[in-house]
Design an enzyme around this catalytic site. Structure first.
Site, short mmCIF file in Angstrom:
data_model
loop_
_atom_site.label_atom_id
_atom_site.label_comp_id
_atom_site.label_asym_id
_atom_site.label_seq_id
_atom_site.Cartn_x
_atom_site.Cartn_y
_atom_site.Cartn_z
N ASP A 155 0.81 -1.44 -0.10
CA ASP A 155 0.04 0.00 0.01
C ASP A 155 0.87 1.43 -0.19
OD1 ASP A 155 0.89 -0.64 2.63
OD2 ASP A 155 -1.06 -0.05 3.52
N GLY A 156 2.05 1.19 0.78
CA GLY A 156 2.75 2.42 0.85
C GLY A 156 3.48 2.58 -0.62
#
EC number: 3.2.1.-
Length: 408
Positions: A155-156
């Site tokens: 996600d990052g």
């Protein structure tokens, strides 16, 4: 003599233009090209809150941004910034991605947005994953040291890459940081390390390459809007495979596990050729197979693709989700709780912004939700601050609800 004077004058003019050109290029590169507020045109049929003016919504977003950056955006040495995600002063790549996307979108309103963004970019570059230098090591302590494994979280990585594409559109790539090329390099790294190319699924991170982790995926990473932008930027048709597989998993879980609610679990695993909710204790705790503190983002992440592109592949799920949560809470956002089983029974007891705000984004998919959307907007705007995670999700949800989300 007249011809010589004219020639000298032309040479002088050319020299002056050459000297001025870098100045013009620098100004062009740093002036926001898509300043906040954007007032994007969404897909046909998408609604926004109807009981307040656009100006009031814009002001609410600005106020939330001001509060968010005051609370969480911190300097991390000369010219660098982080997003503190807890009171120990630690940060994670998820938070870093949030900060980078928000800084680009708030440029034009916030005159320091580019400085914040470039400072976060510099910090990201100083903390590469050990598996691929274009991905970000997922966690650092208050001394800015990588901890708990210098590997990445999907996600990052995805938010940082998406922010670089936005930064190219916002400030251009002819300055000190070649945003577009950096974004493309990171997108290629995500494809190489964060995507299981045998299954075309998003991995949990670049570390998840063996055993059940290799085929597991996290629905809160289902940033379909991002993936479509990644394909457009790179021309890499493999992203279509990932998009199609992601929608297929959404449809499978919905059909087999949550047809009455539209809820998705924190984690999904592949068992005997079928994607299913993870068992308790798979990765984070007893609620890994339920709608909990990861999956609470799915109404925002998945609905955003419909809102922007009009892709209807998750629309049935979103329609049932909207119907379920309104009935469950008797149309009162304050009754939303922080956790549900996929069957619809309640797990949590707290009215968390990480849960109620994303339902505001999913409500935008149909005019039948107008009154519900209006209530969710008011509740999201007027509720007291919480912690980094809740306040970040509330701000992102308000950006989409107010019409200020845009794509590169």
């Amino acid at each position: 003599m007249a011809k010589q004077k004219k020639a000298k004058l032309m040479i002088l003019l050319l020299m002056m233009m050459t000297l001025l050109l870098p100045v013009y290029s620098s100004v062009h590169a740093t002036a926001p090209q898509k300043p906040f507020p954007q007032h994007s045109v969404y897909a046909n049929g998408v609604i926004k809150p109807s009981h307040v003016t656009q100006a009031i919504m814009d002001q609410a977003v600005q106020a939330k941004w001001n509060a968010w950056k005051s609370a969480y955006l911190k300097q991390a040495g000369a010219g660098k910034y982080i997003v503190e995600y807890n009171d120990q002063g630690e940060t994670v790549s998820e938070a870093h991605g949030y900060g980078m996307v928000l800084a680009v979108i708030m440029a034009g309103y916030d005159t320091n947005a580019k400085a914040y963004y470039d400072g976060m970019y510099q910090y990201y570059k100083e903390h590469p994953s050990e598996n691929n230098p274009y991905l970000m090591a997922w966690k650092q302590n208050s001394s800015y040291q990588d901890i708990e494994g210098a590997n990445s979280a999907t996600d990052g990585d995805m938010d940082i890459a998406y922010s670089l594409l936005l930064a190219d559109k916002q400030w251009g790539s002819d300055g000190a940081i070649p945003y577009l090329q950096e974004g493309i390099s990171m997108i290629n790294a995500i494809m190489d390390n964060d995507v299981n190319q045998a299954e075309w699924t998003l991995r949990l991170g670049d570390w998840a390459t063996s055993g059940s982790y290799n085929t597991a995926t996290r629905p809160s990473d289902f940033m379909l809007n991002h993936m479509k932008a990644f394909e457009a930027a790179t021309g890499d048709a493999r992203w279509t495979n990932v998009i199609n597989k992601t929608y297929s998993i959404i449809q499978t879980i919905y059909a087999n596990n949550s047809a009455a609610t539209g809820l998705l679990p924190d984690f999904v695993v592949l068992k005997n050729g079928v994607y299913k909710p993870a068992s308790a204790g798979f990765l984070e705790g007893p609620n890994d197979g339920y709608y909990y503190y990861n999956a609470c983002r799915t109404p925002w992440r998945i609905a955003t693709d419909y809102i922007v592109s009009g892709d209807t592949r998750a629309l049935n799920l979103l329609t049932n989700l909207n119907s379920y949560i309104q009935t469950k809470t008797t149309n009162k956002p304050q009754n939303i709780r922080d956790g549900y089983k996929l069957s619809g029974s309640t797990l949590g007891s707290y009215n968390s912004g990480a849960f109620y705000a994303p339902f505001g984004v999913s409500a935008m998919t149909s005019s039948v939700n107008q009154a519900w959307l209006n209530k969710l907007w008011d509740h999201t705007v007027n509720s007291a601050p919480e912690l980094y995670y809740e306040d970040s999700i509330r701000l992102f949800s308000m950006l989409v609800m107010s019409g200020n989300w845009w794509t590169p």
